[in-house]
Scaffold this motif. Structure first.
Motif, PDB file in Angstrom:
ATOM      1  N   PRO A 158       0.757  -1.322   0.046  1.00 36.82           N
ATOM      2  CA  PRO A 158       0.013  -0.054   0.042  1.00 36.82           C
ATOM      3  C   PRO A 158       0.767   1.222   0.108  1.00 36.82           C
ATOM      4  O   PRO A 158       0.115   2.477  -0.465  1.00 36.82           O
ATOM      5  N   ASN A 159       2.184   1.141   0.239  1.00 41.83           N
ATOM      6  CA  ASN A 159       2.812   2.288   0.461  1.00 41.83           C
ATOM      7  C   ASN A 159       4.444   1.932   0.051  1.00 41.83           C
ATOM      8  O   ASN A 159       4.877   0.893   0.035  1.00 41.83           O
ATOM      9  N   GLN A 160       5.324   3.079   0.063  1.00 41.94           N
ATOM     10  CA  GLN A 160       6.658   2.905   0.019  1.00 41.94           C
ATOM     11  C   GLN A 160       7.554   1.987   0.867  1.00 41.94           C
ATOM     12  O   GLN A 160       8.215   0.887   0.756  1.00 41.94           O
ATOM     13  N   ILE A 161       6.952   2.081   2.119  1.00 41.20           N
ATOM     14  CA  ILE A 161       7.682   1.336   3.406  1.00 41.20           C
ATOM     15  C   ILE A 161       7.435  -0.369   2.975  1.00 41.20           C
ATOM     16  O   ILE A 161       8.284  -1.182   3.041  1.00 41.20           O
ATOM     17  N   VAL A 162       6.337  -0.482   2.636  1.00 40.56           N
ATOM     18  CA  VAL A 162       6.028  -1.902   2.560  1.00 40.56           C
ATOM     19  C   VAL A 162       6.747  -2.563   1.437  1.00 40.56           C
ATOM     20  O   VAL A 162       6.989  -3.508   1.348  1.00 40.56           O
ATOM     21  N   LEU A 163       6.614  -1.626   0.223  1.00 38.55           N
ATOM     22  CA  LEU A 163       7.142  -2.173  -0.956  1.00 38.55           C
ATOM     23  C   LEU A 163       8.869  -2.236  -0.846  1.00 38.55           C
ATOM     24  O   LEU A 163       9.023  -3.370  -1.285  1.00 38.55           O
ATOM     25  N   LEU A 164       9.341  -1.474   0.155  1.00 40.96           N
ATOM     26  CA  LEU A 164      10.608  -1.578   0.119  1.00 40.96           C
ATOM     27  C   LEU A 164      11.258  -3.004   0.918  1.00 40.96           C
ATOM     28  O   LEU A 164      11.991  -3.739   0.896  1.00 40.96           O
ATOM     29  N   VAL A 165      10.204  -3.084   2.156  1.00 37.59           N
ATOM     30  CA  VAL A 165      10.324  -4.437   2.794  1.00 37.59           C
ATOM     31  C   VAL A 165      10.139  -5.511   2.017  1.00 37.59           C
ATOM     32  O   VAL A 165      11.015  -6.622   2.182  1.00 37.59           O
ATOM     33  N   ALA A 166       9.261  -5.874   1.248  1.00 40.48           N
ATOM     34  CA  ALA A 166       8.915  -6.690   0.271  1.00 40.48           C
ATOM     35  C   ALA A 166       9.873  -7.028  -0.672  1.00 40.48           C
ATOM     36  O   ALA A 166      10.208  -7.977  -0.795  1.00 40.48           O
ATOM     37  N   LEU A 167      10.632  -5.819  -1.191  1.00 42.56           N
ATOM     38  CA  LEU A 167      11.818  -6.066  -2.038  1.00 42.56           C
ATOM     39  C   LEU A 167      12.882  -6.771  -1.276  1.00 42.56           C
ATOM     40  O   LEU A 167      13.616  -7.588  -1.921  1.00 42.56           O
ATOM     41  N   GLY A 168      13.075  -6.365  -0.099  1.00 37.10           N
ATOM     42  CA  GLY A 168      14.063  -6.787   0.634  1.00 37.10           C
ATOM     43  C   GLY A 168      14.048  -8.337   1.026  1.00 37.10           C
ATOM     44  O   GLY A 168      14.891  -9.224   0.827  1.00 37.10           O
ATOM     45  N   LEU A 169      12.725  -8.749   1.274  1.00 33.02           N
ATOM     46  CA  LEU A 169      12.593 -10.181   1.524  1.00 33.02           C
ATOM     47  C   LEU A 169      12.580 -10.902   0.304  1.00 33.02           C
ATOM     48  O   LEU A 169      13.065 -12.045   0.283  1.00 33.02           O
ATOM     49  N   TYR A 170      12.209 -10.305  -0.864  1.00 30.15           N
ATOM     50  CA  TYR A 170      12.332 -10.830  -2.177  1.00 30.15           C
ATOM     51  C   TYR A 170      13.804 -11.298  -2.437  1.00 30.15           C
ATOM     52  O   TYR A 170      14.056 -12.190  -2.828  1.00 30.15           O
ATOM     53  N   GLY A 171      14.552 -10.175  -2.038  1.00 28.56           N
ATOM     54  CA  GLY A 171      16.080 -10.502  -2.240  1.00 28.56           C
ATOM     55  C   GLY A 171      16.502 -11.468  -1.698  1.00 28.56           C
ATOM     56  O   GLY A 171      17.225 -12.573  -1.979  1.00 28.56           O
ATOM     57  N   ILE A 172      16.028 -11.850  -0.324  1.00 23.66           N
ATOM     58  CA  ILE A 172      16.485 -13.081   0.458  1.00 23.66           C
ATOM     59  C   ILE A 172      16.204 -14.274  -0.291  1.00 23.66           C
ATOM     60  O   ILE A 172      16.833 -15.361  -0.556  1.00 23.66           O
ATOM     61  N   ALA A 173      14.957 -14.392  -0.773  1.00 19.98           N
ATOM     62  CA  ALA A 173      14.384 -15.295  -1.492  1.00 19.98           C
ATOM     63  C   ALA A 173      15.031 -15.938  -2.687  1.00 19.98           C
ATOM     64  O   ALA A 173      15.573 -16.946  -3.189  1.00 19.98           O
ATOM     65  N   VAL A 174      15.430 -14.673  -3.337  1.00 18.66           N
ATOM     66  CA  VAL A 174      16.230 -14.738  -4.728  1.00 18.66           C
ATOM     67  C   VAL A 174      17.663 -15.507  -4.367  1.00 18.66           C
ATOM     68  O   VAL A 174      18.085 -16.427  -5.163  1.00 18.66           O
ATOM     69  N   GLY A 175      18.251 -14.903  -3.442  1.00 18.14           N
ATOM     70  CA  GLY A 175      19.639 -15.558  -2.918  1.00 18.14           C
ATOM     71  C   GLY A 175      19.388 -16.966  -2.731  1.00 18.14           C
ATOM     72  O   GLY A 175      20.355 -18.115  -2.979  1.00 18.14           O
ATOM     73  N   ILE A 176      18.190 -17.515  -1.975  1.00 17.93           N
ATOM     74  CA  ILE A 176      18.251 -18.970  -1.576  1.00 17.93           C
ATOM     75  C   ILE A 176      17.966 -19.618  -2.819  1.00 17.93           C
ATOM     76  O   ILE A 176      18.459 -20.869  -3.093  1.00 17.93           O
ATOM     77  N   VAL A 177      17.089 -19.338  -3.707  1.00 14.20           N
ATOM     78  CA  VAL A 177      17.061 -20.073  -5.050  1.00 14.20           C
ATOM     79  C   VAL A 177      18.322 -19.982  -5.777  1.00 14.20           C
ATOM     80  O   VAL A 177      18.559 -20.932  -6.445  1.00 14.20           O
TER      81      VAL A 177
END
Length: 410
Positions: A96-115
């Motif tokens: 819904p906002n920038q903060i949630v977007l950036l947090v989601a991107l950070g968590l996505y980055g962790i998932a990318v590294g795992i894969v």
């Protein structure tokens, strides 16, 4: 080998799909950045910072993959990573906002590294089972997935599909295919030795041998340079054409398309060239082609010549990264191989930080033409680094012993 071929073939298909899903969703995230920028009023600096954040946290994901694979298996780790991509993809869509977007991107980055780390673990074990070089085909699947992701976003835009619906659909694709392919990947009984089996093995066994950093450092440096070049092309090629060479946005997009198109061809044929000429010769030729292509890019007087340069560079550079994993994969086996692949994968993110940060900083200060001198220098250095690769592919080196279970004899 005939009795185990179906297991290996199934694992190869499943892991190729995992590579493809990774490339697919990564392209969806990147190609949606303009829409995210408009939706959340993101500045250019915040976007660059987000890319760096994803790269840094992907490194953390790679470290996590090492522990997950040793605790369970690389198969379980791949499935965890793909589930993470699907979940964080939904979060990106619903932010819904920038903060949630950036947090989601950070968590996505962790998932990318795992894969990233776990699919390379699987790839090397599968290659051991085949007894010949096949790693390039997995990276071809990543390229195909990336192209599919970009086309998917383009189609959604043409059909006026909303950003939220598009990303949710892409996340759903990752979730469904990930659930289907997971059971066909290699588990502990087919690839890595179980903890009890490791304890029972000889002290000299590859399953227990720790590989010193010096043994794979040069492969890591080579891989970092390749990924720095890849990200430089992905991040800055379009801006180079629009800002420095005054091309239209439509023309500028062709630079990355040309690079990715020839990258796919190079990776589809890379296994054949390595088996025929050996890793060292392939790296020498590939890096030389990259030097020629990037030199054309730097010297280009106009958009068309620059696009040709990117096309030529794509013929060579992308086949080197899978060779780095393949060569390092011959240093050990068993559970130690899982750890080694995860650690080697960290160089991937070091390269992306250079490609995104250093090249971007030089481009900001001196123009994008000057920025592309860095990838050109890296390609030249890779020619010299080719000497650390084997001169010939030796099939026997890929066949693991019964101790490490890379050959599927159960």
């Amino acid at each position: 080998m005939s009795s185990i071929a179906p297991v290996l073939r199934g694992a190869r298909i499943a892991n190729s799909l995992a590579f493809g899903l990774q490339g697919f969703f990564f392209a969806v995230v990147l190609t949606h950045l303009p829409q995210q920028k408009e939706r959340f009023d993101l500045s250019d600096g915040l976007i660059v910072g987000s890319v760096v954040l994803v790269s840094l946290l992907a490194g953390c994901g790679s470290v996590a993959a090492e522990h997950l694979a040793i605790r369970w298996s690389s198969r379980t780790t791949v499935r965890i990573g793909l589930l993470g991509i699907a979940i964080t993809g939904c979060a990106l869509a619903m932010a819904p906002n920038q903060i949630v977007l950036l947090v989601a991107l950070g968590l996505y980055g962790i998932a990318v590294g795992i894969v990233d780390a776990s699919t390379n673990m699987q790839a090397v074990f599968i290659q051991h089972g085949y007894g010949t070089f096949i790693l390039s085909s997995f990276y071809a699947a990543w390229s195909a997935g990336s192209i599919t992701g970009a086309l998917f976003v383009s189609g959604c835009e043409a059909l006026d599909v909303t950003l939220r619906e598009s990303v949710l659909t892409a996340a759903g694709v990752v979730l469904v295919i990930g659930l289907v392919l997971g059971p066909r990947l290699l588990g502990t009984r087919e690839a890595e030795a179980s903890p009890a089996e490791v304890a029972a093995t000889d002290g000299e066994s590859g399953a227990t041998r720790t590989v010193p950093l010096s043994a794979y450092l040069l492969f890591g440096i080579a891989m970092a340079m390749v990924f720095a070049i890849d990200l430089a092309v992905g991040n800055w090629s379009a801006l180079y054409l629009t800002d420095d060479l005054l091309a239209s946005s439509a023309t500028a997009a062709l630079a990355l398309a040309a690079y990715q198109g020839t990258s796919l061809i190079a990776r589809l044929t890379g296994d054949i060239w390595v088996r025929r000429f050996g890793p060292r010769r392939v790296v020498q030729v590939a890096a030389s082609i990259g030097v020629v292509g990037l030199a054309v890019v730097v010297a280009a007087p106009g958009p068309l010549i620059a696009i040709i340069g990117f096309l030529v560079a794509g013929i060579g550079m992308p086949v080197i990264a899978p060779l780095c994993f393949s060569e390092a994969g011959q240093l050990t086996s068993g559970r130690a191989l899982d750890a080694l692949m995860a650690r080697l994968n960290l160089f991937n993110y070091a390269g992306t930080l250079v490609g995104g940060g250093v090249v971007g900083a030089i481009a900001a200060g001196f123009g994008h033409r000057a920025g592309f001198v860095i990838p050109l220098v890296f390609a030249a250095v890779l020619i010299a680094l080719a000497r650390v690769f084997h001169s010939r592919s030796e099939a026997g080196k890929f066949l693991a012993s019964g101790d490490d279970h890379a050959v599927l004899d159960r």
